[in-house]
Design a protein around this motif. Sequence first.
Motif, mmCIF file in Angstrom:
data_model
loop_
_atom_site.group_PDB
_atom_site.id
_atom_site.type_symbol
_atom_site.label_atom_id
_atom_site.label_comp_id
_atom_site.label_asym_id
_atom_site.label_seq_id
_atom_site.Cartn_x
_atom_site.Cartn_y
_atom_site.Cartn_z
ATOM 1 N N THR A 4 0.929 -0.986 0.121
ATOM 2 C CA THR A 4 0.093 -0.127 0.107
ATOM 3 C C THR A 4 0.935 1.447 -0.312
ATOM 4 O OG1 THR A 4 -1.738 -1.110 1.036
ATOM 5 C CG2 THR A 4 -1.653 1.391 1.333
ATOM 6 N N VAL A 5 0.892 2.212 -1.561
ATOM 7 C CA VAL A 5 2.016 2.514 -1.738
ATOM 8 C C VAL A 5 1.251 4.581 -1.797
ATOM 9 C CG1 VAL A 5 3.237 4.041 -2.971
ATOM 10 C CG2 VAL A 5 3.606 2.463 -2.804
ATOM 11 N N ILE A 6 1.199 4.795 -0.068
ATOM 12 C CA ILE A 6 -0.183 6.719 0.306
ATOM 13 C C ILE A 6 1.306 7.775 0.064
ATOM 14 C CG2 ILE A 6 -1.080 5.288 1.538
ATOM 15 C CD1 ILE A 6 0.225 6.600 3.805
ATOM 16 N N PRO A 74 5.372 22.475 6.135
ATOM 17 C CA PRO A 74 4.473 21.433 5.845
ATOM 18 C C PRO A 74 5.221 20.650 4.807
ATOM 19 C CG PRO A 74 4.766 23.624 5.090
ATOM 20 C CD PRO A 74 5.565 23.790 6.209
ATOM 21 N N VAL A 75 4.977 19.413 4.639
ATOM 22 C CA VAL A 75 5.555 18.545 3.875
ATOM 23 C C VAL A 75 4.688 17.259 2.949
ATOM 24 C CG1 VAL A 75 8.166 18.279 5.571
ATOM 25 C CG2 VAL A 75 5.839 16.542 5.722
ATOM 26 N N VAL A 76 4.907 16.852 2.168
ATOM 27 C CA VAL A 76 4.213 15.917 1.330
ATOM 28 C C VAL A 76 5.011 14.161 2.041
ATOM 29 C CG1 VAL A 76 3.291 14.984 -0.712
ATOM 30 C CG2 VAL A 76 3.224 17.845 0.035
ATOM 31 N N VAL A 77 4.829 13.080 2.353
ATOM 32 C CA VAL A 77 5.269 12.444 2.323
ATOM 33 C C VAL A 77 5.163 11.111 1.128
ATOM 34 C CG1 VAL A 77 5.827 11.137 3.655
ATOM 35 C CG2 VAL A 77 5.360 12.475 4.747
ATOM 36 N N GLN A 78 5.537 10.399 0.627
ATOM 37 C CA GLN A 78 5.274 9.055 -0.010
ATOM 38 C C GLN A 78 5.536 8.406 0.174
ATOM 39 O OE1 GLN A 78 6.675 8.686 -4.679
ATOM 40 N NE2 GLN A 78 4.253 7.643 -4.661
ATOM 41 N N GLY A 79 5.162 6.714 0.329
ATOM 42 C CA GLY A 79 5.237 5.519 1.292
ATOM 43 C C GLY A 79 4.852 5.036 1.162
ATOM 44 N N TRP A 93 -2.530 -1.234 21.301
ATOM 45 C CA TRP A 93 -2.328 -0.441 20.210
ATOM 46 C C TRP A 93 -2.341 -0.563 18.763
ATOM 47 C CZ3 TRP A 93 1.890 -0.267 17.633
ATOM 48 C CH2 TRP A 93 3.626 -1.330 18.577
ATOM 49 N N THR A 94 -2.874 0.077 18.055
ATOM 50 C CA THR A 94 -2.465 0.260 16.517
ATOM 51 C C THR A 94 -1.135 1.336 16.477
ATOM 52 O OG1 THR A 94 -4.122 -0.708 17.219
ATOM 53 C CG2 THR A 94 -3.470 0.101 14.600
ATOM 54 N N SER A 95 -0.306 1.751 15.035
ATOM 55 C CA SER A 95 0.328 2.213 15.109
ATOM 56 C C SER A 95 0.032 2.123 13.479
ATOM 57 C CB SER A 95 1.962 2.162 15.136
ATOM 58 O OG SER A 95 2.824 0.753 14.975
ATOM 59 N N ALA A 96 0.335 3.562 12.918
ATOM 60 C CA ALA A 96 0.711 3.637 11.534
ATOM 61 C C ALA A 96 1.673 3.752 11.111
ATOM 62 C CB ALA A 96 -0.582 4.584 10.925
ATOM 63 N N ASP A 97 2.525 3.719 9.703
ATOM 64 C CA ASP A 97 4.014 4.204 9.760
ATOM 65 C C ASP A 97 4.039 4.207 8.887
ATOM 66 O OD1 ASP A 97 3.671 3.869 12.428
ATOM 67 O OD2 ASP A 97 6.267 1.728 11.747
ATOM 68 N N ILE A 98 5.368 5.495 7.844
ATOM 69 C CA ILE A 98 5.233 5.163 6.463
ATOM 70 C C ILE A 98 6.344 5.443 6.411
ATOM 71 C CG2 ILE A 98 4.736 6.231 4.963
ATOM 72 C CD1 ILE A 98 3.242 8.342 5.785
#
Length: 155
Positions: A4-6, A74-79, A93-98
């Motif tokens: 899943t690339v976001i 302010p940034v744009v991150v793709q990953g 717990w749940t974590s969301a990493d990029i």
Amino acid sequence: MNETVICAVGNVATQPVFRELASGASARFRLAVTSRYWDREKNTWTDGHTNFFTVWANRQLATNAAASLSVGDPVVVQGRLKVRSDVREGQSWTSADIDALAIGHDLARGTSAFRRASRPEAGTAGTPSQPEPSWETPPPADADAQQRPEPATVT
């Protein structure tokens, strides 16, 4: 393999933490992504829910991110998105990493000055550095001649 690339647009929430590991450079920071919506009752834009992601960068991206980013930028991150869940001491717990592939300042919200990262010295790994090309359009040939003064003649 399917991944899943976001692309996430938000603000740097914590100062990047840089580490030089045996496997190479690594950096991480928290990214705050807040949705905005038009509130018809108030007739104004309103902040919605804020999601927080831990952004991980490796190698040269880690070095450049640590040198370039500050809290509030302010940034744009793709990953690649990595969502993990665990139970520790009875708490879930749940974590969301990029896992970042690219990070950049969001130019819709400000300006940025790009500086090319230094390359290894000649004789080391990598390609030899080449001068930057001149991107300026040269003036027309006849306009150049009109601006130059005539050379003085000596008799």
